[in-house]
Every structure is written in structure tokens, then in C-alpha cells.
Design a protein around this motif. Structure first.
Motif, PDB file in Angstrom:
ATOM      1  N   VAL A  20       0.729  -1.407   0.013  1.00 16.05           N
ATOM      2  CA  VAL A  20       0.167   0.027   0.575  1.00 16.05           C
ATOM      3  C   VAL A  20       1.110   1.180  -0.394  1.00 16.05           C
ATOM      4  N   ALA A  21       1.640   1.678   0.803  1.00 12.49           N
ATOM      5  CA  ALA A  21       2.709   2.219   0.721  1.00 12.49           C
ATOM      6  C   ALA A  21       3.378   2.634  -1.244  1.00 12.49           C
ATOM      7  N   ASP A  22       3.699   1.936  -1.591  1.00 11.13           N
ATOM      8  CA  ASP A  22       4.305   1.511  -2.563  1.00 11.13           C
ATOM      9  C   ASP A  22       3.121   2.358  -3.066  1.00 11.13           C
ATOM     10  N   VAL A  23       1.853   2.642  -3.629  1.00 11.55           N
ATOM     11  CA  VAL A  23       0.835   3.220  -4.744  1.00 11.55           C
ATOM     12  C   VAL A  23       1.477   3.896  -3.885  1.00 11.55           C
ATOM     13  N   VAL A  24       1.010   4.538  -2.534  1.00  8.32           N
ATOM     14  CA  VAL A  24       0.809   6.079  -1.883  1.00  8.32           C
ATOM     15  C   VAL A  24       2.086   6.672  -2.445  1.00  8.32           C
ATOM     16  N   VAL A  25       3.640   6.046  -2.677  1.00  7.60           N
ATOM     17  CA  VAL A  25       4.353   6.919  -3.443  1.00  7.60           C
ATOM     18  C   VAL A  25       4.297   7.259  -5.080  1.00  7.60           C
ATOM     19  N   GLY A  26       3.355   6.429  -5.353  1.00  7.57           N
ATOM     20  CA  GLY A  26       3.286   6.083  -6.851  1.00  7.57           C
ATOM     21  C   GLY A  26       2.539   7.256  -6.774  1.00  7.57           C
ATOM     22  N   PHE A  27       1.113   7.236  -6.353  1.00  8.32           N
ATOM     23  CA  PHE A  27       0.414   8.449  -6.427  1.00  8.32           C
ATOM     24  C   PHE A  27       0.947  10.088  -6.161  1.00  8.32           C
ATOM     25  N   ARG A  28       1.695  10.129  -5.276  1.00 10.74           N
ATOM     26  CA  ARG A  28       1.727  11.059  -3.611  1.00 10.74           C
ATOM     27  C   ARG A  28       3.288  11.771  -5.049  1.00 10.74           C
ATOM     28  N   HIS A  29       3.608  11.209  -4.906  1.00  9.69           N
ATOM     29  CA  HIS A  29       5.551  11.587  -4.980  1.00  9.69           C
ATOM     30  C   HIS A  29       5.549  11.426  -6.454  1.00  9.69           C
ATOM     31  N   LEU A  30       5.202  10.725  -7.785  1.00 10.16           N
ATOM     32  CA  LEU A  30       4.620  10.680  -8.814  1.00 10.16           C
ATOM     33  C   LEU A  30       4.077  11.521 -10.066  1.00 10.16           C
ATOM     34  N   GLU A  31       3.469  10.634  -9.065  1.00  7.51           N
ATOM     35  CA  GLU A  31       1.793  11.690 -10.339  1.00  7.51           C
ATOM     36  C   GLU A  31       1.712  12.863  -9.698  1.00  7.51           C
ATOM     37  N   GLY A  32       1.733  12.956  -7.967  1.00  9.66           N
ATOM     38  CA  GLY A  32       1.646  14.328  -7.792  1.00  9.66           C
ATOM     39  C   GLY A  32      -0.130  14.399  -7.035  1.00  9.66           C
ATOM     40  N   ARG A  33      -0.486  13.538  -6.728  1.00  9.82           N
ATOM     41  CA  ARG A  33      -1.996  13.459  -6.924  1.00  9.82           C
ATOM     42  C   ARG A  33      -2.674  13.394  -5.134  1.00  9.82           C
ATOM     43  N   ARG A  34      -3.073  14.187  -4.602  1.00  6.96           N
ATOM     44  CA  ARG A  34      -3.730  13.951  -3.544  1.00  6.96           C
ATOM     45  C   ARG A  34      -4.659  13.157  -2.955  1.00  6.96           C
ATOM     46  N   ALA A  35      -5.543  13.293  -1.856  1.00 10.95           N
ATOM     47  CA  ALA A  35      -5.942  12.077  -1.351  1.00 10.95           C
ATOM     48  C   ALA A  35      -7.511  12.811  -2.170  1.00 10.95           C
ATOM     49  N   ALA A  36      -8.309  14.403  -2.350  1.00 11.60           N
ATOM     50  CA  ALA A  36      -9.280  14.360  -2.883  1.00 11.60           C
ATOM     51  C   ALA A  36      -8.904  13.921  -4.387  1.00 11.60           C
ATOM     52  N   ASP A  37      -7.519  14.314  -5.039  1.00 10.28           N
ATOM     53  CA  ASP A  37      -8.100  13.234  -6.415  1.00 10.28           C
ATOM     54  C   ASP A  37      -8.125  11.798  -6.521  1.00 10.28           C
ATOM     55  N   VAL A  38      -6.847  11.106  -5.244  1.00  8.39           N
ATOM     56  CA  VAL A  38      -7.117   9.374  -5.342  1.00  8.39           C
ATOM     57  C   VAL A  38      -8.667   8.821  -5.511  1.00  8.39           C
ATOM     58  N   GLU A  39      -9.587  10.293  -4.049  1.00  6.70           N
ATOM     59  CA  GLU A  39     -11.157  10.140  -4.273  1.00  6.70           C
ATOM     60  C   GLU A  39     -12.285   9.652  -4.798  1.00  6.70           C
ATOM     61  N   ALA A  40     -11.393  10.812  -6.046  1.00  5.25           N
ATOM     62  CA  ALA A  40     -12.440  10.402  -7.369  1.00  5.25           C
ATOM     63  C   ALA A  40     -11.625   9.770  -8.077  1.00  5.25           C
ATOM     64  N   LEU A  41     -10.775   8.792  -8.646  1.00  7.52           N
ATOM     65  CA  LEU A  41     -10.282   8.249  -9.305  1.00  7.52           C
ATOM     66  C   LEU A  41     -10.691   6.945  -8.842  1.00  7.52           C
ATOM     67  N   ALA A  42     -11.062   6.407  -7.447  1.00  6.57           N
ATOM     68  CA  ALA A  42     -11.207   5.529  -7.120  1.00  6.57           C
ATOM     69  C   ALA A  42     -13.034   5.349  -6.788  1.00  6.57           C
ATOM     70  N   ALA A  43     -13.465   6.362  -7.497  1.00  4.65           N
ATOM     71  CA  ALA A  43     -15.198   6.019  -8.417  1.00  4.65           C
ATOM     72  C   ALA A  43     -15.389   5.432  -9.001  1.00  4.65           C
ATOM     73  N   ALA A  44     -14.070   4.943  -9.445  1.00  4.57           N
ATOM     74  CA  ALA A  44     -13.947   4.205 -10.959  1.00  4.57           C
ATOM     75  C   ALA A  44     -14.506   2.704 -10.999  1.00  4.57           C
ATOM     76  N   PRO A  45     -15.660   2.143 -11.375  1.00  3.98           N
ATOM     77  CA  PRO A  45     -15.872   0.819 -11.808  1.00  3.98           C
ATOM     78  C   PRO A  45     -14.529  -0.293 -11.474  1.00  3.98           C
TER      79      PRO A  45
END
Length: 165
Positions: free
Chosen positions: A52-77
């Protein structure tokens, strides 16, 4: 009796090995119940590990995403399959820049315990992926009586909960 099986890390879609483990565990449960034993089916969720930490690193440090961005992505089917890109990116950083990536991974893991942005992203990812896993298992007619979570501070899910899909 308690039978714990499947135990997929909540960072990606279930693969054939996970499905094999679920089928074996479910078969054991059905055999025990057929023989008259009361059985509780548990699924252990390790939502605090490096996966899970690797995914967090991917989202935060590589894609520059914040929690709100990930929340929106998480709504994908098919969020569980969508995550494979972030997971791969996190692994690439680990391989290329081991020291920096280990630091980011450690930081993400530590912050999961303390709260903050990394913790929020980790909670969103783990919760949504487990929901995807439950839908996958339901299609195979595999169910759990109890989900046992490693993290006891997971926002909407704490400690243990009955499986509801």
C-alpha cells in the motif's frame, strides 16, 4: 472453527493465485460445514504494508495526487485494475532510486499511523480495493464472515468488520 483465507494485499486486483487460494479456502469451509462443524470465514487485510505504501508513493511522489484526487479515481468501476499503473510506477522508483524510494515508502508507512495526506490516500486505496476484491469473490460465490484489518485507525473501517461486499 475459524478458517482464514485469501488475504490479498489491498493494492491491486485479484489475480489467479488469489483466486486459487479463495477456492481452496472456500472448499475447505464447505467440507467442514458439510461435516457439521460451525465455521467462521475470515479474510485478513494487511492495509499497512509496503504494498500500500508503494501505491501511496506512486500517487503522491510520481503523479502529484492528493487524497481528493485519489478519492475521485477510486469511484471508477475497475479501480483495482486502474491502480496497477500507480503500483508499477512506485516499484520503478524503488528499483531506480532505492534510497529515495525507501525513504518515501518509509515516510508513507509512518504517516499512515499518524494521519495526514499519506494516511488518507492509504485508507482510500485499501478500502476501495477491498470492496473490489469482495465483488470479485462474490462472482465466484466466495464470501467472508469477518474482515480482519491490520490497521486499527482506518478511517471508515476499524479493526474488524463483518463482510458486506
Amino acid at each position: 472453527m475459524i478458517v482464514e483465507h485469501t488475504a490479498i494485499n489491498p493494492n491491486k486486483a485479484a489475480h489467479i493465485g488469489h483466486l486459487r487460494n479463495a477456492a481452496l479456502g472456500d472448499t475447505l469451509v464447505r467440507a467442514l460445514r458439510f461435516l457439521g462443524h460451525p465455521v467462521e470465514i475470515q479474510n485478513y487485510i494487511d492495509d499497512t504494508g509496503v504494498q500500500v505504501a508503494d501505491v501511496v508513493v506512486g500517487f503522491r511522489h510520481l503523479e502529484g495526487r492528493r487524497a481528493a484526487d485519489v478519492e475521485a479515481l477510486a469511484a471508477a468501476p475497475r479501480f483495482d485494475y486502474l491502480l496497477l499503473g500507480s503500483l508499477r510506477q512506485g516499484h520503478r522508483v524503488v528499483r531506480r532510486r532505492q534510497g529515495a524510494a525507501d525513504g518515501a515508502r518509509g515516510h508513507a508507512s509512518r504517516n499512515r499511523a499518524r494521519g495526514g495526506e499519506a494516511a488518507a490516500i492509504g485508507r482510500i486505496v485499501a478500502d476501495r480495493i477491498v470492496r473490489c476484491h469482495l465483488k470479485t469473490m462474490a462472482r465466484l460465490n466466495v464470501q467472508y464472515d469477518l474482515l480482519t484489518w491490520k490497521a486499527t485507525s482506518s478511517g471508515c473501517i476499524s479493526g474488524t468488520r463483518r463482510s458486506s461486499g
